[in-house]
Write a protein that holds these residues in place. Sequence first.
Motif, PDB file in Angstrom:
ATOM      1  N   MET A   1      29.649   1.568  10.365  1.00  0.00           N
ATOM      2  CA  MET A   1      29.135   3.327  10.969  1.00  0.00           C
ATOM      3  C   MET A   1      30.069   3.674  11.711  1.00  0.00           C
ATOM      4  N   GLU A   2      30.793   3.541  12.253  1.00  0.00           N
ATOM      5  CA  GLU A   2      31.809   3.476  12.709  1.00  0.00           C
ATOM      6  C   GLU A   2      32.952   4.768  12.308  1.00  0.00           C
ATOM      7  N   THR A   3      33.445   4.433  11.208  1.00  0.00           N
ATOM      8  CA  THR A   3      33.947   4.474   9.975  1.00  0.00           C
ATOM      9  C   THR A   3      33.266   5.831   9.454  1.00  0.00           C
ATOM     10  N   ALA A   4      32.042   5.403   8.880  1.00  0.00           N
ATOM     11  CA  ALA A   4      31.467   6.685   8.330  1.00  0.00           C
ATOM     12  C   ALA A   4      31.447   8.005   9.729  1.00  0.00           C
ATOM     13  N   ALA A   5      31.476   7.456  10.535  1.00  0.00           N
ATOM     14  CA  ALA A   5      31.300   8.656  11.536  1.00  0.00           C
ATOM     15  C   ALA A   5      32.602   9.400  12.184  1.00  0.00           C
ATOM     16  N   LEU A   6      33.064   8.400  11.979  1.00  0.00           N
ATOM     17  CA  LEU A   6      34.729   9.145  11.763  1.00  0.00           C
ATOM     18  C   LEU A   6      35.070  10.209  10.799  1.00  0.00           C
ATOM     19  N   ALA A   7      34.951   9.518   9.059  1.00  0.00           N
ATOM     20  CA  ALA A   7      34.926  10.090   8.175  1.00  0.00           C
ATOM     21  C   ALA A   7      34.194  11.336   7.707  1.00  0.00           C
ATOM     22  N   GLY A   8      32.810  12.160   9.028  1.00  0.00           N
ATOM     23  CA  GLY A   8      32.552  12.734   8.693  1.00  0.00           C
ATOM     24  C   GLY A   8      33.237  13.923   9.770  1.00  0.00           C
ATOM     25  N   LEU A   9      33.375  13.748  10.687  1.00  0.00           N
ATOM     26  CA  LEU A   9      33.686  13.796  11.606  1.00  0.00           C
ATOM     27  C   LEU A   9      35.349  14.927  11.372  1.00  0.00           C
ATOM     28  N   VAL A  10      36.260  13.924  10.770  1.00  0.00           N
ATOM     29  CA  VAL A  10      37.538  14.675   9.742  1.00  0.00           C
ATOM     30  C   VAL A  10      36.952  15.763   8.915  1.00  0.00           C
ATOM     31  N   LEU A  11      35.866  15.514   8.248  1.00  0.00           N
ATOM     32  CA  LEU A  11      35.646  16.368   7.080  1.00  0.00           C
ATOM     33  C   LEU A  11      34.868  17.870   7.824  1.00  0.00           C
ATOM     34  N   VAL A  12      33.962  17.188   9.084  1.00  0.00           N
ATOM     35  CA  VAL A  12      33.660  18.716   9.563  1.00  0.00           C
ATOM     36  C   VAL A  12      34.749  19.453  10.115  1.00  0.00           C
ATOM     37  N   VAL A  13      35.549  19.091  11.118  1.00  0.00           N
ATOM     38  CA  VAL A  13      36.755  19.902  11.582  1.00  0.00           C
ATOM     39  C   VAL A  13      38.006  20.142  10.910  1.00  0.00           C
ATOM     40  N   GLY A  14      37.749  19.142   9.280  1.00  0.00           N
ATOM     41  CA  GLY A  14      38.547  19.843   8.720  1.00  0.00           C
ATOM     42  C   GLY A  14      38.801  21.000   8.038  1.00  0.00           C
ATOM     43  N   ILE A  15      37.618  21.374   8.038  1.00  0.00           N
ATOM     44  CA  ILE A  15      36.785  22.561   7.176  1.00  0.00           C
ATOM     45  C   ILE A  15      36.732  23.479   8.408  1.00  0.00           C
ATOM     46  N   ALA A  16      36.563  23.579   9.045  1.00  0.00           N
ATOM     47  CA  ALA A  16      36.324  24.125  10.168  1.00  0.00           C
ATOM     48  C   ALA A  16      37.978  24.549  10.508  1.00  0.00           C
ATOM     49  N   VAL A  17      38.747  24.034  10.385  1.00  0.00           N
ATOM     50  CA  VAL A  17      40.095  24.948  11.550  1.00  0.00           C
ATOM     51  C   VAL A  17      40.410  25.383  10.651  1.00  0.00           C
ATOM     52  N   LEU A  18      41.138  24.703   8.728  1.00  0.00           N
ATOM     53  CA  LEU A  18      41.109  25.751   7.704  1.00  0.00           C
ATOM     54  C   LEU A  18      40.625  26.397   7.444  1.00  0.00           C
ATOM     55  N   LEU A  19      39.474  26.953   7.839  1.00  0.00           N
ATOM     56  CA  LEU A  19      38.965  27.846   7.425  1.00  0.00           C
ATOM     57  C   LEU A  19      39.386  28.910   8.870  1.00  0.00           C
ATOM     58  N   VAL A  20      39.879  28.546   9.499  1.00  0.00           N
ATOM     59  CA  VAL A  20      40.026  29.415  10.982  1.00  0.00           C
ATOM     60  C   VAL A  20      41.201  30.304  10.975  1.00  0.00           C
ATOM     61  N   VAL A  21      42.508  29.182   9.982  1.00  0.00           N
ATOM     62  CA  VAL A  21      43.749  29.634  10.238  1.00  0.00           C
ATOM     63  C   VAL A  21      43.688  30.675   8.478  1.00  0.00           C
ATOM     64  N   GLY A  22      42.341  30.517   8.176  1.00  0.00           N
ATOM     65  CA  GLY A  22      43.130  31.364   6.898  1.00  0.00           C
ATOM     66  C   GLY A  22      42.842  31.259   5.348  1.00  0.00           C
ATOM     67  N   ALA A  23      43.157  29.252   5.268  1.00  0.00           N
ATOM     68  CA  ALA A  23      43.064  28.767   4.039  1.00  0.00           C
ATOM     69  C   ALA A  23      42.220  29.616   3.405  1.00  0.00           C
ATOM     70  N   ALA A  24      42.793  29.121   2.097  1.00  0.00           N
ATOM     71  CA  ALA A  24      40.877  29.191   0.874  1.00  0.00           C
ATOM     72  C   ALA A  24      40.143  28.207   1.139  1.00  0.00           C
ATOM     73  N   ILE A  25      38.870  28.569   0.975  1.00  0.00           N
ATOM     74  CA  ILE A  25      37.784  27.573   1.129  1.00  0.00           C
ATOM     75  C   ILE A  25      37.847  26.399  -0.148  1.00  0.00           C
ATOM     76  N   SER A  26      38.919  26.829  -1.886  1.00  0.00           N
ATOM     77  CA  SER A  26      38.526  25.372  -2.357  1.00  0.00           C
ATOM     78  C   SER A  26      39.945  24.733  -0.893  1.00  0.00           C
ATOM     79  N   VAL A  27      40.901  25.521  -0.780  1.00  0.00           N
ATOM     80  CA  VAL A  27      41.362  24.247  -0.192  1.00  0.00           C
ATOM     81  C   VAL A  27      41.249  23.789   1.060  1.00  0.00           C
ATOM     82  N   ALA A  28      40.390  24.528   2.129  1.00  0.00           N
ATOM     83  CA  ALA A  28      40.059  23.934   3.006  1.00  0.00           C
ATOM     84  C   ALA A  28      39.225  22.025   2.555  1.00  0.00           C
ATOM     85  N   VAL A  29      38.388  22.793   1.465  1.00  0.00           N
ATOM     86  CA  VAL A  29      37.444  21.812   1.042  1.00  0.00           C
ATOM     87  C   VAL A  29      38.085  20.198   0.751  1.00  0.00           C
TER      88      VAL A  29
END
Length: 435
Positions: free
Chosen positions: A1-29
């Motif tokens: 369960m901890e692994t799943a939560a960490l994976a979800g956190l990495v996914l959500v935070v990663g997309i948000a950060v990359l979009l904020v710095v101006g990365a293309a949506i496909s690259v961010a995802v």
Amino acid sequence: METAALAGLVLVVGIAVLLVVGAAISVAVGLSSVLAMFVVVGFDNGALTAAQQMFRGINSFALLAIPFFVLAGVIMSQGGIALQLINAGKVLVGRVPGSLPQTTVAANALFGAVSGSSIAAAAAVGTTMSPLAAKGGYDKNFSAAVNVASAPAGLLIPPSNLMIVYSLVSGTSVAALFMAGYLPGLLWALACSVVVYLYVRRRPELRETQRVGFRQGARVLLVALPSLMLIAVVIVGILAGFFTATESAAIAVFYSAIQAAIYRTIKLRDLPAILLEATKITAVVMFLIAASTIMGFVLSFSQIPELAAEAVFAFSENPVVILLLIATILLVIGAFMDATPAVLIFTPIFLPIVTSFGVDPIHFGIVMIFNLCIGTITPPVGTVLFVGANISGQPIEGIVRQLLPLLGALTICLIIVIFTPGLSLWLPGLFGLLP
């Protein structure tokens, strides 16, 4: 369960950060999904699993429809078909007060339906109609707003690449989605037409009409008939079982190419540029689909859809309230994200929630697409809005002020679509396309 939560956190935070710095949506995802994959299966197997998921995501016969429909749309955009449909629009609405902006609405609905692209419709129709509306005394910002607001009707009136993408993610029938989009698409165009009528009603000097004689009108419609017949060829062929939606896309390319050759609007030397343009558009969409497939794997593992469902259920268990809540979320999402990635990202999250309440996936697909179409004309990231502003040469701020009544009317239409499933499901049911 901890692994799943960490994976979800990495996914959500990663997309948000990359979009904020101006990365293309496909690259961010894609990049965020690969990093989350490392958390899920480890670094050694992460790259291999990610590559396998990307290949699986685009290894679909149904997806062949996208490059073909894109190519057909590019051929139509550069083949002079827009002018034929604008002339047809003049014949259809020429006697209606405010015929110039009414023609813009009709031409956008026709061209968007034929090309399947709201951006192409806004560019092609706006280039021709903006100068004419200015000569007719219309405020340039208002003319641009009408062009921007009416262009997305083509994403609802088939053929539509957005419906193909939703079909891929949701597992629903492309043919059923195509038929489901007709009435909501016509409702979209009607809403724009009503706002235009109310606008000119308060300005007697703008109540011009374009009276076209019967013979001249018949001649114009006859010239535009081959372009309009493409819709009939695609839809009738699918419903009659002559070909699949994917095969219909290839037929659309052949049909539009033959038409361009007959009218001599495209020369052989134009083909490399046309093919290159279609390839660029297709590559972006396909890479986004591939990247979203990795994301889907991570979402499933981290149980984010289940967590979202629990949060929604805690808020309310009323299906109407749930649909309105999701519609509100999608309106916000559409204002910041293009429609295609939004469908790929949020369909796996929201679809299980609404189907658990008995909402038909076809109906929800139309609701979702209607939402995201509104997003394409809404600042700060509305792609159709920026194209329309660029074509008209008017500032965004002025166009948005004139756009507000149109956005209000379209939001009312969205509520009507949400509360009236029959608008989406009547035609698919009539042709036996519903399970």
